[in-house]
Scaffold this active site. Structure first.
Site, short mmCIF file in Angstrom:
data_model
loop_
_atom_site.label_atom_id
_atom_site.label_comp_id
_atom_site.label_asym_id
_atom_site.label_seq_id
_atom_site.Cartn_x
_atom_site.Cartn_y
_atom_site.Cartn_z
N GLY A 177 55.87 67.39 -38.41
CA GLY A 177 57.23 67.72 -38.48
C GLY A 177 57.89 68.46 -37.43
O GLY A 177 59.32 68.07 -37.19
N SER A 178 57.31 69.36 -36.72
CA SER A 178 57.87 70.34 -35.64
C SER A 178 58.27 69.39 -34.59
O SER A 178 59.58 69.42 -34.01
CB SER A 178 57.00 71.25 -35.15
OG SER A 178 56.37 72.24 -36.30
N ASN A 182 61.43 74.93 -47.77
CA ASN A 182 59.99 75.14 -47.58
C ASN A 182 59.74 76.48 -48.42
O ASN A 182 58.60 76.55 -48.84
CB ASN A 182 59.64 75.25 -46.33
CG ASN A 182 60.16 76.05 -45.16
OD1 ASN A 182 61.21 75.74 -44.90
ND2 ASN A 182 59.39 76.85 -44.67
N GLN A 202 59.72 68.82 -46.81
CA GLN A 202 59.37 69.33 -48.00
C GLN A 202 60.07 68.51 -49.03
O GLN A 202 59.54 68.67 -50.46
CB GLN A 202 60.27 70.68 -48.30
CG GLN A 202 59.38 71.71 -47.60
CD GLN A 202 57.74 72.12 -47.88
OE1 GLN A 202 57.20 71.82 -48.95
NE2 GLN A 202 56.91 72.81 -46.93
N SER A 262 56.40 65.04 -42.30
CA SER A 262 54.91 65.54 -41.94
C SER A 262 53.74 65.10 -42.96
O SER A 262 53.95 65.39 -43.99
CB SER A 262 55.02 66.92 -41.77
OG SER A 262 53.78 67.36 -41.51
N GLY A 263 53.04 64.40 -42.58
CA GLY A 263 51.79 63.86 -43.20
C GLY A 263 51.11 64.92 -44.02
O GLY A 263 50.88 64.65 -45.40
N HIS A 264 50.99 65.94 -43.58
CA HIS A 264 49.91 67.06 -44.26
C HIS A 264 50.78 67.75 -45.44
O HIS A 264 50.23 68.40 -46.34
CB HIS A 264 49.37 68.06 -43.20
CG HIS A 264 50.35 69.15 -42.77
ND1 HIS A 264 50.18 70.37 -43.24
CD2 HIS A 264 51.15 69.14 -41.67
CE1 HIS A 264 51.14 71.25 -42.68
NE2 HIS A 264 51.74 70.40 -41.62
N THR A 297 48.74 57.48 -26.67
CA THR A 297 47.71 56.70 -27.48
C THR A 297 48.09 57.03 -29.03
O THR A 297 47.89 58.36 -29.26
CB THR A 297 46.26 56.69 -27.25
OG1 THR A 297 46.23 56.41 -25.70
CG2 THR A 297 45.57 55.49 -27.97
N CYS A 338 54.43 80.76 -41.06
CA CYS A 338 54.93 81.16 -39.75
C CYS A 338 55.11 82.78 -39.56
O CYS A 338 54.68 83.32 -38.53
CB CYS A 338 55.93 80.32 -38.99
SG CYS A 338 55.88 78.75 -39.67
C1 LIG Z 1 55.80 72.48 -42.44
C2 LIG Z 1 57.15 72.08 -42.25
C3 LIG Z 1 57.44 71.87 -40.83
C4 LIG Z 1 56.45 71.50 -39.68
O1 LIG Z 1 55.79 70.33 -39.95
P1 LIG Z 1 54.42 70.30 -39.18
O2 LIG Z 1 53.93 69.01 -39.22
O3 LIG Z 1 53.36 71.48 -39.63
O4 LIG Z 1 54.57 70.52 -37.68
C5 LIG Z 1 58.95 71.73 -40.54
N1 LIG Z 1 59.76 71.88 -41.44
C6 LIG Z 1 59.42 72.22 -42.65
C7 LIG Z 1 60.51 72.26 -43.90
C8 LIG Z 1 58.12 72.41 -43.04
O5 LIG Z 1 57.84 72.73 -44.30
#
Ligand SMILES: *Cc1c(COP(=O)(O)O)cnc(C)c1O
Length: 406
Positions: free
Chosen positions: A81-82, A162, A190, A210-212, A248, A335
């Site tokens: 996501g970042s 978030n 989110q 973001s996948g996680h 890659t 963070c």
């Molecule tokens: C977690 C989060 C991110 C960052 O995503 P990463 O994959 O950890 O870099 C960005 N924006 C929001 C709103 C998030 O919750």
């Protein structure tokens, strides 16, 4: 097997920090492990090993695109996501600059991936308008419209916050941006996989995910960029991702993320039906604590999010004691934990410093049963009472030396 020196079994702990990261789904793990074993070719290679990997990659791109109503050509895979936030914002800024447009509109409660990128651009001479967030944690589309100028090159507003889980009027904000011909980016990290997101219906030009955050692996995400919009690459090198993101491709990670997303999006209704009653039960339970308040709108929030302020205590102490009781929660974003500044999100919705310090975020997942919810409610109630028992701040409130706010 990696051995760690912790005394408790992980199965005995309660995980309520899904906004920080989620556990990978079985399907995501299976996809990942199958691919690292067999489909390890480089997708840029022309022989069969490479072509197999390429096919997996393109199928994942199609699945990801389908899940948000996009075209596969509009998806760029990133490290998360970042990176997606950085790439979207920097692209719009640099493209705008060429046309003499150096004004960006965002909000005070964005993720730091957005806010810090905007700080950097401000130092480079861009003008940033950060809109206020209402006390219910929602931004208004008409305030976005009022802030748009001739030289505005980007509006970036997150889909769901978030920390407090509030859902923004993205469709209306997108409409306003279309009307004024200003590119619109949303950090939907989110939201994607948690609520229905459709880039066409929602008038979105760029979207980060973001996948996680939806039961996929860490270190992989994507950026949606509407066809025709110019995008600048942050990483130079090979021609991967149509020349927009060198390196890659993380094929197992990408395919595993796509599998998790497909699964989440297919089960959105069940997810809502299952989580909302548990979320509301916890909200009702914690509301019984005197001098407490829910942060963010009661109804217009993602199914997983519960965020409270408790007057007279420190959120960090609460977290540590909850950890002793086997509960993993958060007092703000990952963070900012470790720093003593209160959450910028809680300040943005108008909580004063003292109150913002005593915050707790619980972000539940599908494993939180009614029974676990009861345990969480009792643990938080007991711990808040215990901490207030020797808090000088609480004593001054009780004996009238200071005024209660909540
Ligand atoms: C977690 C989060 C991110 C960052 O995503 P990463 O994959 O950890 O870099 C960005 N924006 C929001 C709103 C998030 O919750």
């Amino acid at each position: 097997m990696i051995t760690l020196c912790f005394l408790r079994e992980v199965e005995t702990l309660i995980y309520a920090d899904n906004a920080a990261t989620t556990k990978m789904s079985d399907k995501a793990i299976e996809t990942f492990s199958d691919l690292i074993r067999e489909t390890y070719g480089n997708p840029s290679s022309l022989y069969e090993f490479g072509q197999r990997a390429k096919e997996v990659l393109e199928q994942a791109r199609k699945d990801v695109a389908d899940s948000i109503g996009a075209d596969p050509k509009e998806i760029i895979f990133t490290s998360g996501g970042s990176e997606a936030d950085n790439q979207a914002i920097i692209s719009a800024a640099k493209t705008g600059e060429l046309k003499g447009k150096k004004h960006i509109i965002s909000t005070a409660f964005e993720h730091h991936a957005v806010l810090h990128t905007l700080n950097k651009l401000e130092k480079e001479g861009f003008e940033i308008t950060l809109l206020d967030v209402h006390s219910n944690g929602i931004v208004s589309a008409s305030e976005v419209e009022d802030a748009i100028r001739e030289d505005t090159c980007l509006v970036t507003v997150m889909y769901a916050n978030n920390e407090i889980g509030t859902i923004q009027p993205i469709r209306e904000i997108g409409e306003v941006c279309r009307k004024h011909n200003v590119p619109f980016h949303t950090d939907a990290v989110q939201a994607v996989g948690h609520i229905k997101v459709n880039v066409v219906d929602d008038n979105i030009d760029m979207l980060s995910a973001s996948g996680h955050k939806f039961h996929g692996p860490k270190g992989v995400g994507f950026l949606y960029v509407k066809k025709g919009l110019k995008i600048i690459n942050l990483i130079e090198g090979g021609a991967q991702e149509r020349g927009k993101r060198a390196g890659t491709e993380n094929v197992p990670g990408i395919a595993s993320m796509a599998a998790a997303l497909k699964e989440s999006v297919a089960a959105l209704d069940e997810y809502k039906e299952k989580l909302e009653p548990i979320r509301d039960k916890i909200i009702n339970g914690l509301s019984e604590i005197p001098h407490s308040a829910l942060n963010g709108d009661r109804d217009n929030r993602v199914p997983s999010n519960i965020n409270f302020c408790f007057e007279g205590i420190e959120g960090e102490s609460l977290l540590l004691l909850l950890d002793d009781k086997g509960i993993a929660a958060s007092s703000g974003s990952a963070c900012t934990s470790g720093s003593l500044d209160p959450s910028h999100v809680l300040l943005a919705i108008g909580r004063v410093h003292d109150v913002a310090h005593g915050s707790l975020r619980l972000s539940i997942g599908e494993d939180i049963t009614d029974e676990k919810a009861d345990y969480i409610i009792k643990a938080v109630k007991d711990t808040v009472t215990y901490l207030r028992g020797f808090s000088p701040v609480w004593r001054d409130l009780e004996n009238g030396k200071n005024q209660f706010i909540l």
